[in-house]
Design an enzyme around this catalytic site. Structure first.
Site, PDB file in Angstrom:
ATOM      1  N   VAL A 298       1.161 -18.598  99.028  1.00  0.00           N
ATOM      2  CA  VAL A 298      -0.290 -18.775  99.004  1.00  0.00           C
ATOM      3  C   VAL A 298      -0.731 -18.984  97.562  1.00  0.00           C
ATOM      4  O   VAL A 298      -0.395 -18.198  96.675  1.00  0.00           O
ATOM      5  CB  VAL A 298      -1.014 -17.564  99.628  1.00  0.00           C
TER       6      VAL A 298
ATOM      7  N   ASP B 209       9.169  -9.020  93.893  1.00  0.00           N
ATOM      8  CA  ASP B 209       8.261  -8.051  94.514  1.00  0.00           C
ATOM      9  C   ASP B 209       9.151  -7.215  95.439  1.00  0.00           C
ATOM     10  O   ASP B 209      10.383  -7.219  95.286  1.00  0.00           O
ATOM     11  CB  ASP B 209       7.145  -8.804  95.279  1.00  0.00           C
TER      12      ASP B 209
ATOM     13  N   GLY C   4      -1.348 -16.027  92.945  1.00  0.00           N
ATOM     14  CA  GLY C   4      -0.514 -16.549  94.025  1.00  0.00           C
ATOM     15  C   GLY C   4       0.380 -15.448  94.571  1.00  0.00           C
ATOM     16  O   GLY C   4       0.472 -14.363  93.982  1.00  0.00           O
ATOM     17  N   LYS C   5       0.986 -15.690  95.684  1.00  0.00           N
ATOM     18  CA  LYS C   5       1.956 -14.735  96.240  1.00  0.00           C
ATOM     19  C   LYS C   5       2.785 -15.462  97.273  1.00  0.00           C
ATOM     20  O   LYS C   5       2.325 -16.451  97.863  1.00  0.00           O
ATOM     21  CB  LYS C   5       1.221 -13.557  96.896  1.00  0.00           C
ATOM     22  N   GLY C   6       4.007 -14.970  97.504  1.00  0.00           N
ATOM     23  CA  GLY C   6       4.852 -15.594  98.511  1.00  0.00           C
ATOM     24  C   GLY C   6       5.639 -14.552  99.272  1.00  0.00           C
ATOM     25  O   GLY C   6       5.618 -13.367  98.920  1.00  0.00           O
TER      26      GLY C   6
END
Ligand code: NAD
Length: 432
Positions: free
Chosen positions: A75, A161, A120-122
């Site tokens: 995202v 993460d 952002g992040k995934g």
């Protein structure tokens, strides 16, 4: 309405993704921050929606030669301040809504920390503990290839993460570089030092939390030396925070991990404890300490409580039992918003997660800068620069809290939205 299938088989609509509790919390924070600075409602409306959500399928040849297809996400929430930046999570609970919420939080954190990054992040919906090393490597490489057109040192820079680590980042960097035709170490951060990682990255979050704690003591006119500390969680964040606080003369009377807590009113020797944990894999049983429960640790009468393990450990059900005078959130979201308000009204100073655990992303930023220059700093330089950035972020929020008479969490949100708003107004809306 468009529907997609979750791992558990039930269908959810794309709008429902935007009702994930983590995202709703982030929206509440954006609204609160916006209210404090009387933000332009058009800006707040833009900040409340992710810019781009990428869903990829990740087919992986398993060790038994069958192919399993996992769902992967990236995202890209907001890029006003710079390239998207945020971790990649491997966990069975990962879903689009969670990733959207985490990406929004990264936007807030990068902004309040003053970094030149968007949010952002995934993630991949998978239990990584069930994968062999080969399966995990294959999955990581295919995921990287699928999101490859959308990431890059100037576009979007993933990092580790939950469930991912420096080795995962090494595979991501290698896959991206192979496809580009040359080494691009700045495409991810949190890499091993041998391939462009930064010194000081491992302990950065714990060290950053201690720098802001020290600063908080300065602000209230007290010394951290001799102050009593209780620290929940003895993993990456908790153990480093405990060590750096101990080295600066704090009296760490209690720590805990998933197996329980330990207590010594005269203070624990954290250096010896770290050696003990290396062999025993838990803090429980450390000599010259008595066993207590994780709950009891939270309710100790100490100067500083650092929850560095899980989210929502202090909520409206147990907030009345908290006796600590200062809480520094090493973990993400350990004190709920409602509990924060109650504690603030009782005079408890809470340093919010977006600042307190921002040390990790700050040193990720340093890694990216060093990669782009191909010139690497020694650890002292990294730590000094970390201190200067995190203390500056803390001071800005502290000033905002005093000026607007709000708690530090609300103040941090206000600082974050204010910086985003200024940049968005300068850049304007394309097309007009
Ligand atoms: P970690 O896995 O290294 O350590 C977690 C620790 O919490 C372990 O000691 C574990 O035993 C303990 N724990 C687990 N369940 C517990 C329970 N029920 N009661 C008490 N302790 C329990 O994780 P970490 O990297 O230290 O991350 C901790 C928190 O900090 C998470 O919320 C994470 O999202 C956040 N965080 C980490 C970083 C980072 O750089 N590592 C950066 C920002 C935020």
């Amino acid at each position: 309405m468009e529907k997609s299938k979750q791992q558990d088989g039930h269908e959810i609509s794309s709008e429902e993704h935007l009702r994930h509790p983590l995202f709703l919390n982030a929206l509440q924070s954006i609204e609160e921050g916006g209210k404090i600075i009387k933000a332009d409602p058009n800006i707040v409306a833009r900040l409340k929606r992710p810019k781009r959500c990428i869903i990829v399928s990740v087919p992986v040849r398993m060790d038994d030669y069958n192919v399993k297809v996992f769902s992967g996400y990236r995202v890209q929430y907001n890029s006003t301040l710079g390239p998207y930046k945020g971790g990649v999570r491997y966990h069975q609970d990962v879903c689009l809504g969670e990733v959207v919420g985490l990406a929004a939080l990264m936007m807030i954190k990068n902004s309040v920390m003053g970094l030149p990054y968007g949010g952002g992040k995934g993630g991949i919906s998978v239990d990584p503990t069930k994968l062999s090393r080969t399966e995990k490597q294959n999955m990581t490489r295919r995921y990287t290839s699928e999101i490859g057109p959308f990431i890059g040192p100037n576009k979007d820079i993933p990092a580790p993460d939950v469930g991912t680590d420096p080795q995962t980042m090494a595979w991501m960097m290698d896959t991206y570089s192979q496809e580009q035709g040359y080494t691009q170490s700045g495409v991810v951060t949190g890499k091993p030092v041998e391939i462009g990682g930064s010194l000081g990255r491992n302990g950065a979050t714990g060290l950053g939390a201690v720098y802001v704690t020290e600063r908080t003591y300065e602000k209230i006119g007290k010394s951290m030396k001799g102050a009593t500390f209780a620290i929940q969680g003895f993993g990456n964040v908790g153990s480093h925070a405990a060590l750096y606080a101990f080295e600066r003369g704090a009296k760490v009377v209690s720590v805990s991990d998933v197996n329980g807590g330990i207590f010594n009113g005269d203070g624990l020797n954290i250096k010896e404890l770290i050696e003990f944990v290396k062999t025993n894999k838990t803090v429980v049983g450390f000599p010259k300490s008595q066993k207590i429960s994780n709950e009891e640790l939270l309710f100790l009468d100490v100067d500083t409580l650092m929850p560095c393990a899980l989210e929502a450990v202090i909520d409206t059900h147990n907030v009345d039992k908290i006796k600590a005078r200062m809480i520094v959130e090493g973990a993400n979201g350990p004190v709920t918003n409602d509990a924060t308000k109650i504690l603030h009204s009782k005079g408890v100073l809470i340093v919010p997660d977006v600042i307190a655990n921002g040390g990790g992303v700050v040193v990720s930023y340093f890694e990216w800068v060093q990669d782009s220059m191909s010139f690497f700093w020694d650890e002292d330089e990294v730590n000094n620069r970390l201190k200067s950035i995190i203390v500056k972020a803390f001071d800005k929020a502290y000033l905002m809290a005093k000026e607007k008479n709000v708690d530090m969490r609300q103040a941090a949100m206000a600082v974050s939205v204010d910086r985003l708003q200024k940049a968005m107004l300068l850049r304007g809306l394309y097309p007009r």
